[in-house]
Design an enzyme around this catalytic site. Structure first.
Site, PDB file in Angstrom:
ATOM      1  N   ARG A 139       0.857  -1.179   0.000  1.00  0.00           N
ATOM      2  CA  ARG A 139       0.000   0.000   0.000  1.00  0.00           C
ATOM      3  C   ARG A 139       0.892   1.227   0.000  1.00  0.00           C
ATOM      4  NH1 ARG A 139      -3.393  -3.066  -1.281  1.00  0.00           N
ATOM      5  NH2 ARG A 139      -5.485  -3.382  -0.398  1.00  0.00           N
ATOM      6  N   GLU A 166      -3.191   7.854  -3.984  1.00  0.00           N
ATOM      7  CA  GLU A 166      -3.569   6.942  -5.062  1.00  0.00           C
ATOM      8  C   GLU A 166      -5.034   7.185  -5.418  1.00  0.00           C
ATOM      9  OE1 GLU A 166      -4.113   2.187  -5.536  1.00  0.00           O
ATOM     10  OE2 GLU A 166      -2.144   2.832  -4.789  1.00  0.00           O
ATOM     11  N   HIS A 217      -1.422   0.130  -9.906  1.00  0.00           N
ATOM     12  CA  HIS A 217      -2.023  -0.863  -8.994  1.00  0.00           C
ATOM     13  C   HIS A 217      -2.647  -2.015  -9.785  1.00  0.00           C
ATOM     14  CE1 HIS A 217      -3.782  -1.189  -4.663  1.00  0.00           C
ATOM     15  NE2 HIS A 217      -3.449  -2.375  -5.149  1.00  0.00           N
TER      16      HIS A 217
END
Length: 305
Positions: free
Chosen positions: A218, A247, A266
């Site tokens: 993350r 993000e 991602h």
């Protein structure tokens, strides 16, 4: 054993439940719920008293804690999809690391023959020491890949129990000892309050000018501002990031234009394999649930994952 599906049941998940030895049922009649939705706010506000287990479809569950969903039902056993996607995420992390060490971004950007310029920049993983911080399923899947090219691994996990294939395993409370001892770092730990900015200015300063930092966990685990400074000043070799903070990474952010940063959006766990991998995870946990065995990827509410 009766198991409900929601909110988007399909044949793949239905088949996984049946293969696991259970029967499909409505939520009101079920003993377990397999939830394949990603939006925590759409989860039922109340669960029937008969529900004993809930399977979530994501490996990272911080947003479920942030929404208070898991805390609302302490009597229920919760499991994540941790481990279901390990192989593909490990493959992606290995790709980012190898691409960085071999200066692939600069090669791809080149429009002329620059062989002599690259003599000092192209490296190798052979003989390299790689720390995998958060050496769970992703780390265990990545260790054979690194071993195949001659790299050795220092694994960091919560317990400090030896990780198969790692040359050394260190408990998470000693993670800061690792950065000065390795050539590269792969971040694969869960996102919790304790792991926020686990890699910051001090840790980056411990690495060398040819070290690469790979983050497939993350974005919050790496201090973005400190990383940008380290990349701009060539304190480290580069960073390969499948996750960022913030993000999505905004247009115009410095990370987009730094030549020693590789950004992927991602997608280390691509949709083409995600659902089938989750279905296999469901089948195994349903089988264990029916047999009264310990479930895979059980969530510990006290630590947040």
């Amino acid at each position: 054993m009766l198991i409900a599906l929601g909110p988007k049941p399909d044949d793949l998940l239905s088949d996984a439940v049946v293969r696991g030895g259970a029967e499909l049922a409505d939520l009101a009649d079920a003993q377990a719920l397999v939830w394949d939705g990603e939006d925590a706010t759409s989860f039922p506000a109340e669960l029937p008293e008969s529900i004993r287990w809930v399977q979530l479809n994501s490996a990272g569950v911080e947003h479920w804690f942030d929404a208070g969903v898991i805390q609302r039902h302490p009597e229920v056993v919760w499991t994540s999809a941790a481990g279901a996607f390990s192989a593909t995420v490990a493959e992606h992390a290995f790709m980012l690391l190898l691409a960085g060490v071999r200066a692939l971004p600069e090669h791809l950007a080149a429009t002329t023959w620059r062989q002599r310029e690259f003599f000092g920049r192209v490296g190798t993983l052979r003989g390299a020491r790689v720390a995998i911080v958060g050496a769970g399923g992703i780390g265990r899947a990545m260790i054979p890949m690194l071993a195949a090219v001659g790299a050795t691994v220092i694994a960091v996990n919560r317990s400090g129990r030896p990780v198969p294939g790692a040359a050394e395993t260190i408990p998470a409370d000693r993670v800061d000892e690792v950065f000065g001892r390795v050539d590269h770092v792969v971040v694969a730990a869960p996102a919790t309050n304790e792991t926020r900015h686990l890699v910051g200015a001090r840790q980056l300063a411990e690495l060398g000018p040819r070290s690469w930092v790979i983050n497939v966990a993350r974005g919050s685990l790496v201090d973005t501002d400190a990383l940008v400074t380290a990349l701009r000043d060539n304190m480290i070799g580069g960073a390969g990031l499948d996750v960022t903070d913030p993000e999505p990474l905004p247009d115009g952010h410095p990370l987009w234009t730094l030549p020693n940063a590789i950004i992927t959006p991602h997608d280390s766990n691509p949709p083409s394999v995600r659902h089938s991998a989750f279905a296999e995870h469901v089948a195994e946990n349903v089988q264990r649930f029916v047999a009264g065995e310990e479930l895979v990827a059980r969530i510990d509410a006290s630590v947040g994952y």
